[in-house]
Design an enzyme around this catalytic site. Structure first.
Site, PDB file in Angstrom:
ATOM      1  N   HIS A  96       0.796  -1.243   0.000  1.00 37.48           N
ATOM      2  CA  HIS A  96       0.000   0.000   0.000  1.00 37.48           C
ATOM      3  C   HIS A  96       0.825   1.288   0.000  1.00 37.48           C
ATOM      4  O   HIS A  96       0.626   2.167   0.843  1.00 37.48           O
ATOM      5  CB  HIS A  96      -0.975   0.004   1.183  1.00 37.48           C
ATOM      6  CG  HIS A  96      -2.238  -0.763   0.914  1.00 37.48           C
ATOM      7  ND1 HIS A  96      -3.075  -0.474  -0.151  1.00 37.48           N
ATOM      8  CD2 HIS A  96      -2.804  -1.818   1.552  1.00 37.48           C
ATOM      9  CE1 HIS A  96      -4.088  -1.310  -0.148  1.00 37.48           C
ATOM     10  NE2 HIS A  96      -3.951  -2.146   0.866  1.00 37.48           N
ATOM     11  N   ASP A 104      -1.976  -5.497  -3.780  1.00 33.84           N
ATOM     12  CA  ASP A 104      -2.196  -4.244  -3.041  1.00 33.84           C
ATOM     13  C   ASP A 104      -0.897  -3.467  -2.859  1.00 33.84           C
ATOM     14  O   ASP A 104      -0.425  -3.227  -1.743  1.00 33.84           O
ATOM     15  CB  ASP A 104      -2.906  -4.480  -1.703  1.00 33.84           C
ATOM     16  CG  ASP A 104      -4.421  -4.629  -1.879  1.00 33.84           C
ATOM     17  OD1 ASP A 104      -4.870  -4.838  -3.029  1.00 33.84           O
ATOM     18  OD2 ASP A 104      -5.152  -4.532  -0.879  1.00 33.84           O
ATOM     19  N   HIS A 131      -6.783  -3.776  -5.010  1.00 31.87           N
ATOM     20  CA  HIS A 131      -6.479  -2.370  -5.311  1.00 31.87           C
ATOM     21  C   HIS A 131      -5.796  -2.193  -6.670  1.00 31.87           C
ATOM     22  O   HIS A 131      -5.626  -1.054  -7.114  1.00 31.87           O
ATOM     23  CB  HIS A 131      -5.638  -1.742  -4.195  1.00 31.87           C
ATOM     24  CG  HIS A 131      -6.465  -1.366  -3.001  1.00 31.87           C
ATOM     25  ND1 HIS A 131      -6.874  -0.076  -2.732  1.00 31.87           N
ATOM     26  CD2 HIS A 131      -7.001  -2.134  -2.017  1.00 31.87           C
ATOM     27  CE1 HIS A 131      -7.612  -0.064  -1.632  1.00 31.87           C
ATOM     28  NE2 HIS A 131      -7.698  -1.300  -1.181  1.00 31.87           N
ATOM     29  N   HIS A 187      -4.641 -13.105  -3.291  1.00 27.26           N
ATOM     30  CA  HIS A 187      -4.718 -11.915  -2.449  1.00 27.26           C
ATOM     31  C   HIS A 187      -5.790 -12.026  -1.370  1.00 27.26           C
ATOM     32  O   HIS A 187      -5.553 -11.755  -0.192  1.00 27.26           O
ATOM     33  CB  HIS A 187      -4.975 -10.664  -3.297  1.00 27.26           C
ATOM     34  CG  HIS A 187      -5.107  -9.438  -2.444  1.00 27.26           C
ATOM     35  ND1 HIS A 187      -4.022  -8.870  -1.812  1.00 27.26           N
ATOM     36  CD2 HIS A 187      -6.188  -8.698  -2.071  1.00 27.26           C
ATOM     37  CE1 HIS A 187      -4.436  -7.832  -1.096  1.00 27.26           C
ATOM     38  NE2 HIS A 187      -5.736  -7.705  -1.230  1.00 27.26           N
ATOM     39  N   HIS A 242      -4.625  -9.148   2.361  1.00 31.27           N
ATOM     40  CA  HIS A 242      -5.935  -8.486   2.307  1.00 31.27           C
ATOM     41  C   HIS A 242      -6.480  -7.970   3.643  1.00 31.27           C
ATOM     42  O   HIS A 242      -7.410  -7.183   3.662  1.00 31.27           O
ATOM     43  CB  HIS A 242      -6.944  -9.443   1.648  1.00 31.27           C
ATOM     44  CG  HIS A 242      -8.231  -8.847   1.191  1.00 31.27           C
ATOM     45  ND1 HIS A 242      -8.321  -7.640   0.521  1.00 31.27           N
ATOM     46  CD2 HIS A 242      -9.509  -9.310   1.279  1.00 31.27           C
ATOM     47  CE1 HIS A 242      -9.593  -7.404   0.219  1.00 31.27           C
ATOM     48  NE2 HIS A 242     -10.327  -8.391   0.671  1.00 31.27           N
TER      49      HIS A 242
END
EC number: 3.1.3.16
Length: 329
Positions: A66, A92, A125, A173, A248
């Site tokens: 992230h 992600d 994402h 994920h 996740h």
């Protein structure tokens, strides 16, 4: 359209790594043309490899990043920079953190440089409708252009969605799907593809385990399902697997077991969003499929700008604990 002539991969990796030891958050100088070329080249590689990867141990597996670029560099300091170790990331890469561009560019650059030793799965994402909202679109627009964001979307739509390690560890994920009966269904998903609102691909990227559920349950996210320990056991038994490895969800210690160690959640962004005190975890799988964990501790609040280097992680659970070996029984 850019061509690969715009891309000097070694020079790009050098620049991306030069900020090690600098203040966290220092932007890396990159041109739009080279990022576009990086997206095109990595997209070609993703499409040349299967959508269900079949990988061999030893390798290291990482969960959500992230946009926490400084923490990604810490992970590599701890686990070894490619090609010192083989890696599988579970998705992600973008959104929420401050440096999604540096994060995804380093990961794609390593994919281009070491295509057979460095692997990236798709997270929920890596989808235009999500990263349009949670930060990546705004970062692309602010630093480069909306057009570049669209180029990333074309690349993300070609990422693989699951991996099998030595036919014993299933990686994705999010989690399992009520539609998943056999692995061939995953192999049949055609790319490029957006992530649909329902169905197999959606579930692999969005579902969550829930210890209080038997079978399938509603997911509080408003997308996909939750699944109980019985679903995990049944899936492993049917496919002769030993472990499901997924990401996740934020977990306090960076890794967390579920269903009698038949599933593990990995989350690799410590101090997630600056709001959690979670550690970041990375799972090492050795040649015998023994799984052990390397942990990046959350940084101390007072040492906000202190560089967290080689000694910032601490090894966790030694390899010999029962239930941490997949495969060789």
């Amino acid at each position: 359209m850019s061509n690969d002539g715009d891309l000097n991969i070694d020079n790009l990796i050098t620049r991306l790594l030069e900020v090690r030891g600098c203040r966290p958050g220092k932007p890396v100088t990159m041109s739009e043309a080279e990022i576009r070329a990086l997206c095109h080249k990595s997209r070609e590689i993703f499409l040349s490899q299967p959508i269900l990867l079949e990988l061999e141990a030893p390798l290291k597996i990482c969960g959500d990043i992230h946009g926490q670029y400084n923490d990604l560099l810490r992970l590599f300091e701890y686990g070894g920079f490619p090609p010192e170790a083989n890696y599988l990331f579970l998705g992600d890469y973008v959104d929420r953190g401050k440096q999604s561009l540096e994060t995804i560019c380093l990961l794609l650059a390593y994919k281009v440089k070491y295509p057979e030793n460095f692997f990236l799965l798709r997270g929920n994402h890596e989808c235009a409708s999500i990263n349009r909202i949670y930060g990546f679109y705004d970062e692309c627009k602010r630093r480069f252009s909306i057009k570049l964001w669209k180029t990333f979307t074309d690349c993300f739509n070609c990422l693989p969605i699951a991996a099998l390690i030595d036919e014993k560890i299933f990686c994705c994920h999010g989690g399992l799907s009520p539609d998943l009966q056999n692995m061939e269904q995953i192999r049949r998903v055609m790319r490029p593809t957006d992530v649909p609102d329902t169905g197999l691909l959606c579930d692999l990227l969005w579902s969550d385990p829930d210890k209080d559920v038997t079978g399938w349950g509603e997911n509080d996210r408003g997308v996909s399902f939750t699944f109980g320990p019985d679903v995990v056991a049944k899936f492993l038994n049917r496919h002769d697997l030993d472990l499901i490895c997924r990401a996740h969800q934020v977990v306090e210690d960076g890794y967390e077991f579920f269903a009698k160690r038949q599933l593990v959640t990995l989350f690799s962004a410590p101090n997630y969003c600056g709001e959690f005190d979670n550690a970041g975890g990375m799972m090492s799988v050795d040649e015998t499929l023994m799984c052990s964990f390397q942990i990046l501790k959350p940084s101390e609040k007072k040492a906000k700008y202190q560089y967290q280097g080689m000694n910032s992680g601490r090894p966790a659970v030694g390899g010999g604990r029962p239930g941490t070996t997949a495969g060789k029984k």
